[in-house]
Write an enzyme that holds these catalytic residues in place. Sequence first.
Site, mmCIF file in Angstrom:
data_model
loop_
_atom_site.group_PDB
_atom_site.id
_atom_site.type_symbol
_atom_site.label_atom_id
_atom_site.label_comp_id
_atom_site.label_asym_id
_atom_site.label_seq_id
_atom_site.Cartn_x
_atom_site.Cartn_y
_atom_site.Cartn_z
ATOM 1 N N GLU A 184 78.073 70.539 46.364
ATOM 2 C CA GLU A 184 78.604 69.382 47.103
ATOM 3 C C GLU A 184 79.689 68.654 46.310
ATOM 4 O O GLU A 184 80.000 67.500 46.577
ATOM 5 C CB GLU A 184 77.455 68.441 47.484
ATOM 6 C CG GLU A 184 76.381 69.116 48.334
ATOM 7 C CD GLU A 184 76.571 68.980 49.848
ATOM 8 O OE1 GLU A 184 77.067 67.948 50.303
ATOM 9 O OE2 GLU A 184 76.224 69.942 50.572
ATOM 10 N N CYS A 241 82.204 57.637 47.830
ATOM 11 C CA CYS A 241 82.236 58.885 48.623
ATOM 12 C C CYS A 241 83.637 59.168 49.125
ATOM 13 O O CYS A 241 84.003 60.320 49.355
ATOM 14 C CB CYS A 241 81.345 58.776 49.861
ATOM 15 S SG CYS A 241 79.640 58.414 49.518
ATOM 16 N N HIS A 270 73.055 62.558 47.785
ATOM 17 C CA HIS A 270 73.938 62.947 46.674
ATOM 18 C C HIS A 270 73.610 62.010 45.514
ATOM 19 O O HIS A 270 73.254 60.846 45.727
ATOM 20 C CB HIS A 270 75.420 62.744 47.030
ATOM 21 C CG HIS A 270 75.949 63.701 48.048
ATOM 22 N ND1 HIS A 270 76.744 63.313 49.095
ATOM 23 C CD2 HIS A 270 75.822 65.035 48.162
ATOM 24 C CE1 HIS A 270 77.083 64.372 49.819
ATOM 25 N NE2 HIS A 270 76.524 65.429 49.281
#
Length: 435
Positions: free
Chosen positions: A174, A359, A242
């Site tokens: 990711e 993000c 995450h």
Amino acid sequence: MTHREVNFDGLIGPTHNYAGLSIGNLASSTNQGLISNPRAAALQGLAKMRAVHALGIPQGFLPPLQRPDLGVLRRLGFAGSDRQCLDKAARDAPDLLANIYSASSMWTANAATIAPSPDTPDGKVHFLPANLAKHFHRAIEAPATASALRHIFNDPSVFVHHPALPGGVHFGDEGAANHGRFCNDHWGRATHLFVYGKDGARFPARQRLCASEAVARAFSLTADRAVFLQQSTAALDAGAFHNDVVSVVNNNVLFTHEQAFEDQPAALTRLRAAVPDLQIIEAPASVVSLDDAISTYLFNSQLLTVAGDSMALILPAESQENDRVRTFLEYVEAGDNPISQIIYQDVRESMRNGGGPACLRLRVVLSDAERAAMNPHFLLDDEKFTALEEWVSTHYRDRLHPDDFADPALLEECFAALDALTTLLHMGAFYGFQH
Ligand code: SUG
């Protein structure tokens, strides 16, 4: 040689919506089916980029990917004109539409992992795009993100592009959302932190240890320069899909929740051994619970070096609205640590999909020469911010619901907006539909 961090934010695309596609991401699930405001979302994103730029930090952007992704529909067997493909998908496989219309490439912390030139044996900047294998709407980003990175960082004498990891979820990766880079300043040789997950009782992990190890190998990081820590399953099951939802790194500072890592005392001992002058700012669970941290995205903040050893923290407005979190932040700001400036930014439209300030940005540390070698059209200044704000106001809807994806007018609007963007910023024929 001077190296500086450049933040590349995802320019939020015209199809930003709430389709509830991300299992384990509480905001995405909770807000499924709400009406989004793509125009407000993109303007909030640009306002955050302006705030970083105003701190004297260079700011770039990654353009929205082409959505709807009709190429994916065709590879899944839908045929005919663009309109016919969409009509058939709406009739036979309506769930696909939210995936091929998703604006999720806005969260560029998931675009790639990067090793800046002081860290690599060949002295070049290395990029490895994330395969984002866990979710279909994100996995289809990877090939287009890889081409966008090649287009922007297009000088092979200074930039190296690795392919995304193979093997789907077996090597689920990711990107920078599970990666931190410790150094004394941006141009020192760094120690890289890779955070992986193991499936929890409630939610699956997205980042695999074998994937993190493969990325470190691709960058030729030696064992003394890479630390692999497991994210705590408590954090994963509380909704931290995450690691950047519960900790953030800048220079030699780790700003973290007490329950971010599995067996945190042992994890931090390993980290201290690898990063001798490490400074840890830890929020005790008794002061800020995991639930508070995850609902406010306190740690999904941008920790930025502003002058000398001083750092600014850009946080989502939700952190200011929670009394316990705000009080903790006031304590941090007044404390004996490098964080001297707290800035709250409204990125609510993105937050409702589980995407905070951190993000929305990909950090790329570049020397002056490397910055000069990249495509200059993707670096922003005041004039371009204003042009982009006008472009958003002209082309974006202020209401969008997943049911609208069957509307053929939306496809026309999206392609018209992206076409105008490429002209505005001299991007060339960047999108597939322009060829
Ligand atoms: O992958 N949300 C993204 C949010 C990514 C946040 N990134 C970082 N933490 N670095 C995700 O879960 C929601 C899409 C939807 O539900 O329509 C979404 O994809």
